[in-house]
Design an enzyme around this catalytic site. Structure first.
Site, PDB file in Angstrom:
ATOM      1  NE  ARG A  64      31.860  30.746  77.254  1.00 41.69           N
ATOM      2  CZ  ARG A  64      30.912  30.482  76.410  1.00 41.69           C
ATOM      3  NH1 ARG A  64      31.038  30.837  75.166  1.00 41.69           N
ATOM      4  NH2 ARG A  64      29.827  29.850  76.798  1.00 41.69           N
TER       5      ARG A  64
ATOM      6  NE  ARG B 143      41.571  32.541  75.081  1.00 43.57           N
ATOM      7  CZ  ARG B 143      42.139  32.900  73.947  1.00 43.57           C
ATOM      8  NH1 ARG B 143      43.446  32.991  73.890  1.00 43.57           N
ATOM      9  NH2 ARG B 143      41.426  33.187  72.893  1.00 43.57           N
TER      10      ARG B 143
HETATM   11  O1  CP3 Z   1      34.094  24.839  82.097  1.00 43.91           O
HETATM   12  C1  CP3 Z   1      34.126  24.428  80.922  1.00 43.91           C
HETATM   13  O2  CP3 Z   1      33.138  23.874  80.443  1.00 43.91           O
HETATM   14  C2  CP3 Z   1      35.369  24.646  80.150  1.00 43.91           C
HETATM   15  C3  CP3 Z   1      35.724  23.616  79.159  1.00 43.91           C
HETATM   16  C4  CP3 Z   1      34.976  23.712  77.855  1.00 43.91           C
HETATM   17  C5  CP3 Z   1      35.242  24.655  76.813  1.00 43.91           C
HETATM   18  N1  CP3 Z   1      34.488  24.302  75.729  1.00 43.91           N
HETATM   19  C6  CP3 Z   1      36.176  25.775  76.890  1.00 43.91           C
HETATM   20  C7  CP3 Z   1      36.097  26.880  75.922  1.00 43.91           C
HETATM   21  C8  CP3 Z   1      33.977  22.849  77.395  1.00 43.91           C
HETATM   22  C9  CP3 Z   1      33.277  21.726  78.135  1.00 43.91           C
HETATM   23  C10 CP3 Z   1      33.706  23.245  76.056  1.00 43.91           C
HETATM   24  C11 CP3 Z   1      32.737  22.530  75.211  1.00 43.91           C
HETATM   25  C12 CP3 Z   1      32.416  23.053  73.890  1.00 43.91           C
HETATM   26  N2  CP3 Z   1      33.227  23.691  72.992  1.00 43.91           N
HETATM   27  C13 CP3 Z   1      31.160  22.872  73.276  1.00 43.91           C
HETATM   28  C14 CP3 Z   1      29.998  22.112  73.877  1.00 43.91           C
HETATM   29  C15 CP3 Z   1      29.246  22.924  74.848  1.00 43.91           C
HETATM   30  C16 CP3 Z   1      28.346  23.938  74.218  1.00 43.91           C
HETATM   31  O3  CP3 Z   1      28.509  25.117  74.570  1.00 43.91           O
HETATM   32  O4  CP3 Z   1      27.466  23.555  73.430  1.00 43.91           O
HETATM   33  C17 CP3 Z   1      31.205  23.485  72.011  1.00 43.91           C
HETATM   34  C18 CP3 Z   1      30.073  23.575  71.010  1.00 43.91           C
HETATM   35  C19 CP3 Z   1      32.520  23.983  71.835  1.00 43.91           C
HETATM   36  C20 CP3 Z   1      33.092  24.652  70.643  1.00 43.91           C
HETATM   37  C21 CP3 Z   1      33.534  26.016  70.951  1.00 43.91           C
HETATM   38  N3  CP3 Z   1      34.647  26.311  71.701  1.00 43.91           N
HETATM   39  C22 CP3 Z   1      32.949  27.262  70.551  1.00 43.91           C
HETATM   40  C23 CP3 Z   1      31.699  27.376  69.717  1.00 43.91           C
HETATM   41  C24 CP3 Z   1      33.722  28.271  71.076  1.00 43.91           C
HETATM   42  C25 CP3 Z   1      33.601  29.768  70.819  1.00 43.91           C
HETATM   43  C26 CP3 Z   1      32.548  30.407  71.549  1.00 43.91           C
HETATM   44  C27 CP3 Z   1      32.696  30.259  73.031  1.00 43.91           C
HETATM   45  O5  CP3 Z   1      32.051  29.360  73.541  1.00 43.91           O
HETATM   46  O6  CP3 Z   1      33.461  31.003  73.667  1.00 43.91           O
HETATM   47  C28 CP3 Z   1      34.756  27.672  71.839  1.00 43.91           C
HETATM   48  C29 CP3 Z   1      35.780  28.366  72.605  1.00 43.91           C
HETATM   49  C30 CP3 Z   1      35.941  28.055  74.028  1.00 43.91           C
HETATM   50  N4  CP3 Z   1      35.854  26.811  74.581  1.00 43.91           N
HETATM   51  C31 CP3 Z   1      36.274  29.001  75.036  1.00 43.91           C
HETATM   52  C32 CP3 Z   1      36.369  28.263  76.215  1.00 43.91           C
HETATM   53  C33 CP3 Z   1      36.744  28.797  77.574  1.00 43.91           C
HETATM   54  C34 CP3 Z   1      36.537  30.485  74.807  1.00 43.91           C
HETATM   55  C35 CP3 Z   1      37.699  30.642  73.913  1.00 43.91           C
HETATM   56  C36 CP3 Z   1      38.573  31.828  74.170  1.00 43.91           C
HETATM   57  O7  CP3 Z   1      39.041  31.964  75.289  1.00 43.91           O
HETATM   58  O8  CP3 Z   1      38.808  32.550  73.211  1.00 43.91           O
END
Ligand code: CP3
Length: 378
Positions: free
Chosen positions: A37, A46
């Site tokens: 993001r 995206r």
């Molecule tokens: O480099 C990386 O780490 C990318 C891979 C990755 C993502 N999510 C991509 C993602 C990883 C390792 C995660 C883990 C993840 N996802 C966790 C554990 C890490 C942490 O932050 O505690 C959790 C709790 C989630 C659940 C999740 N996914 C949430 C709460 C959200 C929304 C808020 C946010 O973080 O943007 C996501 C979405 C998400 N996961 C995005 C990305 C790139 C953004 C989504 C978008 O593009 O709209």
């Protein structure tokens, strides 16, 4: 895609050596949520594609995983596969949508334990439901061409259970907590079912090419010490033990990140993980003293320091690397994921400063070692 074609030789194994407790010439560094993001090239992707479409299309997941590796060429010592912790609830039968600007949304969450048979699959075929992650890992491992190791991951059972019940983010987790307090037996059943999927999924990720694994207990700190010991720790321990038993000599280093669970640091260092990832509420020197070199520590700068300007970033990195040391059992990282509005330049300064300070501290550490050897001989 098969994992049978040999992977290119690894050119930078710093993080694997640090995780195994070997001495390194400097502290390796990567950043949680480094792909995604905050990167303009990810945001452009995206606009074209839905979040889960990127996860499910190996070519796209590979492309996005490599974006930070290319942008910060030579500065990152690991990559993490582009995916999400919520692919497990999907594999178990639940619908999860990613709402831009809001985050994950479950249109039909688990409201009551009696709904489990209807809403969750009795048996989850990980190799069918999550094969796309394995394919993305294999493809990414080839595309990386050995530049850095590839990390696979899962969400930990308590964190995933909480999402499945809350239906998305929550300030209080009161619905998930109602389950553990009112329906402890059903909660353990759900945690066990998620654990089984986590284990098989992690084993499959290693067979597909993942060289290190991380378990994200992002909501660990929402539980107090007693409840963490009941509803999180045993499952984290099972995951490490069972994944290693299944992989035998193919086992790879594993990291546990229980955000907010500062009270459990000693326990977390004794349940079979090589690395414990720390959030920013830990003091490096205290954390080292508590874990006594049993594990490699990873972390832990407050991600918000990246908003603080150059001076604040440099000062915080100095404190962090000097606190943890640079050549033994330490992997530099943030204390949680990088935030969406962080300027790309701030991330670059963070990485460059970790390298610079890491090398300086390494030189000082080797002088101290030489001096102490001279003392022993003399
Ligand atoms: O480099 C990386 O780490 C990318 C891979 C990755 C993502 N999510 C991509 C993602 C990883 C390792 C995660 C883990 C993840 N996802 C966790 C554990 C890490 C942490 O932050 O505690 C959790 C709790 C989630 C659940 C999740 N996914 C949430 C709460 C959200 C929304 C808020 C946010 O973080 O943007 C996501 C979405 C998400 N996961 C995005 C990305 C790139 C953004 C989504 C978008 O593009 O709209």
């Amino acid at each position: 895609m098969s994992a049978t074609k040999p992977f290119p030789p690894l050119k930078n194994d710093l993080i694997l050596r640090a995780a195994r407790g070997e001495k390194t010439e400097r502290a390796p560094v990567w950043v949680m949520r480094q792909a995604g993001r905050y990167l303009p090239e990810f945001r452009a992707e995206r606009v074209e594609n839905d979040f889960f479409k990127i996860c499910r299309t190996p070519e796209l997941a590979t492309k996005v995983t490599l974006q930070p590796i290319d942008r910060y060429d030579g500065l990152l010592d690991a990559s993490i596969i582009f995916s999400d912790i919520l692919v497990i609830p999907q594999a178990m039968g639940m619908t999860v949508e990613m709402v831009p600007g809001k985050g994950p949304h479950f249109p039909d969450p688990l409201v009551h334990p009696s709904e489990m048979p209807a809403k969750l699959k009795e048996k989850v075929d990980v190799y069918q439901e999550l094969q796309y992650v394995f394919d993305a890992i294999t493809m990414t491992r080839h595309a990386l061409d050995g530049r850095v190791p590839l990390i696979g991951f899962v969400g930990a059972p308590w964190t995933l259970m909480a999402y499945m019940i809350e239906g998305g983010g929550s300030k209080t987790l009161s619905k998930a907590k109602e389950w553990i307090f009112k329906h402890p037996k059903a909660s353990h059943e759900l945690l066990n079912r998620i654990t089984d999927v986590c284990v098989e999924f992690l084993v499959g990720q290693v067979r597909a090419g993942a060289q290190m694994l991380q378990v994200f207990e992002s909501w660990g700190g929402e539980l107090g010490p007693h409840d963490f010991e009941q509803f999180s720790l045993p499952y984290l321990a099972q995951i490490a033990k069972r994944v290693k038993a299944a992989l035998g000599s193919e086992a790879v280093p594993m990291t546990v990140f229980a955000k907010g669970s500062w009270y459990a640091l000693e326990q977390l260092s004794e349940i079979g993980y090589e690395t414990v990832s720390l959030d920013w509420t830990h003091d490096p020197v205290q954390a080292k003293a508590l874990t006594k070199g049993r594990v490699t520590l990873q972390g832990n700068m407050d991600p918000n320091v990246l908003y603080g300007g150059d001076e604040a970033i440099v000062a915080a990195v100095e404190r962090m690397v000097r606190g943890f040391g640079s050549t033994g059992r330490y992997i530099a990282n943030l204390g949680h994921g990088i935030l969406p509005t962080v300027p790309v330049e701030a991330m670059e300064l963070f990485l460059k400063t970790v390298h610079r300070v890491g090398l300086e501290v390494a030189a000082e550490e080797s002088k101290i070692e030489i001096a102490s050897n001279v003392n022993i001989i003399g």
